[in-house]
Design a protein around this motif. Structure first.
Motif, PDB file in Angstrom:
ATOM      1  N   LEU A 185     -21.958  -5.833 -37.045  1.00 34.96           N
ATOM      2  CA  LEU A 185     -22.379  -5.043 -38.209  1.00 34.96           C
ATOM      3  C   LEU A 185     -21.169  -4.631 -39.050  1.00 34.96           C
ATOM      4  O   LEU A 185     -21.215  -4.666 -40.285  1.00 34.96           O
ATOM      5  CB  LEU A 185     -23.144  -3.800 -37.767  1.00 34.96           C
ATOM      6  N   THR A 186     -20.078  -4.250 -38.371  1.00 32.14           N
ATOM      7  CA  THR A 186     -18.863  -3.832 -39.077  1.00 32.14           C
ATOM      8  C   THR A 186     -18.265  -4.988 -39.868  1.00 32.14           C
ATOM      9  O   THR A 186     -17.936  -4.841 -41.051  1.00 32.14           O
ATOM     10  CB  THR A 186     -17.827  -3.280 -38.072  1.00 32.14           C
ATOM     11  N   ILE A 187     -18.128  -6.140 -39.232  1.00 35.08           N
ATOM     12  CA  ILE A 187     -17.543  -7.308 -39.911  1.00 35.08           C
ATOM     13  C   ILE A 187     -18.402  -7.718 -41.104  1.00 35.08           C
ATOM     14  O   ILE A 187     -17.871  -8.003 -42.184  1.00 35.08           O
ATOM     15  CB  ILE A 187     -17.337  -8.471 -38.923  1.00 35.08           C
ATOM     16  N   ASN A 188     -19.711  -7.719 -40.933  1.00 34.07           N
ATOM     17  CA  ASN A 188     -20.598  -8.072 -42.053  1.00 34.07           C
ATOM     18  C   ASN A 188     -20.445  -7.094 -43.212  1.00 34.07           C
ATOM     19  O   ASN A 188     -20.411  -7.490 -44.378  1.00 34.07           O
ATOM     20  CB  ASN A 188     -22.057  -8.129 -41.589  1.00 34.07           C
ATOM     21  N   ALA A 189     -20.344  -5.812 -42.906  1.00 35.03           N
ATOM     22  CA  ALA A 189     -20.190  -4.798 -43.956  1.00 35.03           C
ATOM     23  C   ALA A 189     -18.837  -4.934 -44.656  1.00 35.03           C
ATOM     24  O   ALA A 189     -18.753  -4.793 -45.876  1.00 35.03           O
ATOM     25  CB  ALA A 189     -20.340  -3.402 -43.362  1.00 35.03           C
ATOM     26  N   MET A 190     -17.780  -5.224 -43.897  1.00 36.99           N
ATOM     27  CA  MET A 190     -16.452  -5.396 -44.498  1.00 36.99           C
ATOM     28  C   MET A 190     -16.445  -6.585 -45.454  1.00 36.99           C
ATOM     29  O   MET A 190     -15.877  -6.504 -46.544  1.00 36.99           O
ATOM     30  CB  MET A 190     -15.386  -5.574 -43.414  1.00 36.99           C
ATOM     31  N   LYS A 191     -17.086  -7.660 -45.037  1.00 33.10           N
ATOM     32  CA  LYS A 191     -17.147  -8.852 -45.898  1.00 33.10           C
ATOM     33  C   LYS A 191     -17.944  -8.565 -47.171  1.00 33.10           C
ATOM     34  O   LYS A 191     -17.573  -9.007 -48.252  1.00 33.10           O
ATOM     35  CB  LYS A 191     -17.772 -10.020 -45.134  1.00 33.10           C
ATOM     36  N   LYS A 192     -19.026  -7.811 -47.037  1.00 32.46           N
ATOM     37  CA  LYS A 192     -19.873  -7.488 -48.188  1.00 32.46           C
ATOM     38  C   LYS A 192     -19.145  -6.573 -49.171  1.00 32.46           C
ATOM     39  O   LYS A 192     -19.198  -6.774 -50.382  1.00 32.46           O
ATOM     40  CB  LYS A 192     -21.165  -6.835 -47.695  1.00 32.46           C
ATOM     41  N   LEU A 193     -18.443  -5.559 -48.646  1.00 28.44           N
ATOM     42  CA  LEU A 193     -17.735  -4.616 -49.506  1.00 28.44           C
ATOM     43  C   LEU A 193     -16.459  -5.211 -50.089  1.00 28.44           C
ATOM     44  O   LEU A 193     -16.124  -4.955 -51.243  1.00 28.44           O
ATOM     45  CB  LEU A 193     -17.372  -3.348 -48.733  1.00 28.44           C
ATOM     46  N   ALA A 216     -11.608  -4.301 -37.178  1.00 21.15           N
ATOM     47  CA  ALA A 216     -11.233  -3.919 -38.540  1.00 21.15           C
ATOM     48  C   ALA A 216      -9.788  -4.312 -38.824  1.00 21.15           C
ATOM     49  O   ALA A 216      -9.486  -4.897 -39.874  1.00 21.15           O
ATOM     50  CB  ALA A 216     -11.416  -2.412 -38.734  1.00 21.15           C
ATOM     51  N   LYS A 217      -8.895  -4.011 -37.895  1.00 23.42           N
ATOM     52  CA  LYS A 217      -7.476  -4.359 -38.074  1.00 23.42           C
ATOM     53  C   LYS A 217      -7.299  -5.864 -38.195  1.00 23.42           C
ATOM     54  O   LYS A 217      -6.508  -6.344 -39.007  1.00 23.42           O
ATOM     55  CB  LYS A 217      -6.645  -3.802 -36.926  1.00 23.42           C
ATOM     56  N   ALA A 218      -8.050  -6.627 -37.407  1.00 27.54           N
ATOM     57  CA  ALA A 218      -7.969  -8.088 -37.458  1.00 27.54           C
ATOM     58  C   ALA A 218      -8.435  -8.633 -38.799  1.00 27.54           C
ATOM     59  O   ALA A 218      -8.004  -9.713 -39.223  1.00 27.54           O
ATOM     60  CB  ALA A 218      -8.793  -8.694 -36.319  1.00 27.54           C
ATOM     61  N   GLN A 219      -9.303  -7.882 -39.481  1.00 31.24           N
ATOM     62  CA  GLN A 219      -9.816  -8.303 -40.790  1.00 31.24           C
ATOM     63  C   GLN A 219      -8.982  -7.741 -41.944  1.00 31.24           C
ATOM     64  O   GLN A 219      -9.346  -7.883 -43.105  1.00 31.24           O
ATOM     65  CB  GLN A 219     -11.271  -7.844 -40.954  1.00 31.24           C
ATOM     66  N   GLY A 220      -7.882  -7.051 -41.616  1.00 30.49           N
ATOM     67  CA  GLY A 220      -7.004  -6.519 -42.659  1.00 30.49           C
ATOM     68  C   GLY A 220      -7.370  -5.126 -43.146  1.00 30.49           C
ATOM     69  O   GLY A 220      -6.861  -4.669 -44.159  1.00 30.49           O
ATOM     70  N   TRP A 221      -8.236  -4.439 -42.437  1.00 28.42           N
ATOM     71  CA  TRP A 221      -8.621  -3.071 -42.784  1.00 28.42           C
ATOM     72  C   TRP A 221      -7.785  -2.100 -41.964  1.00 28.42           C
ATOM     73  O   TRP A 221      -7.286  -2.444 -40.892  1.00 28.42           O
ATOM     74  CB  TRP A 221     -10.107  -2.848 -42.508  1.00 28.42           C
ATOM     75  N   GLU A 222      -7.653  -0.894 -42.444  1.00 24.89           N
ATOM     76  CA  GLU A 222      -6.902   0.153 -41.758  1.00 24.89           C
ATOM     77  C   GLU A 222      -7.878   1.190 -41.214  1.00 24.89           C
ATOM     78  O   GLU A 222      -8.853   1.548 -41.872  1.00 24.89           O
ATOM     79  CB  GLU A 222      -5.946   0.821 -42.756  1.00 24.89           C
ATOM     80  N   VAL A 223      -7.604   1.662 -40.000  1.00 27.80           N
ATOM     81  CA  VAL A 223      -8.390   2.760 -39.439  1.00 27.80           C
ATOM     82  C   VAL A 223      -7.804   4.050 -39.999  1.00 27.80           C
ATOM     83  O   VAL A 223      -6.718   4.464 -39.632  1.00 27.80           O
ATOM     84  CB  VAL A 223      -8.354   2.758 -37.897  1.00 27.80           C
TER      85      VAL A 223
END
Length: 73
Positions: A19-27, A49-56
């Motif tokens: 769900l997180t990966i899908n939401a990151m891709k959509k946003l 999230a970190k693997a997808q380039g997002w920051e916690v």
């Protein structure tokens, strides 16, 4: 429901991560909040999230659940 808030409480892994990966891709970028209720899900969502380039940005404990706030510029 706000697309920037994903309620993954009660779901078993890997569902919160998916769900997180899908939401990151959509946003694409911005701020995303993931609600989870296990330490395992909290860790897995943070790593994904970190693997997808997002920051916690922040992890807040809310009773027996966690609010994981992710950001990407």
């Amino acid at each position: 429901m706000d697309e920037r808030i994903i309620d993954a409480r009660g779901l078993s892994c890997p569902q919160p991560v998916i769900l997180t990966i899908n939401a990151m891709k959509k946003l694409g970028s911005g701020e995303l909040t993931i609600l989870v209720d296990t330490d395992t899900a909290k860790g897995n969502v943070s790593r994904a999230a970190k693997a997808q380039g997002w920051e916690v940005k922040n992890i807040q404990s809310e009773g027996d659940a966690y609010r994981v706030i992710l950001i990407k510029a």
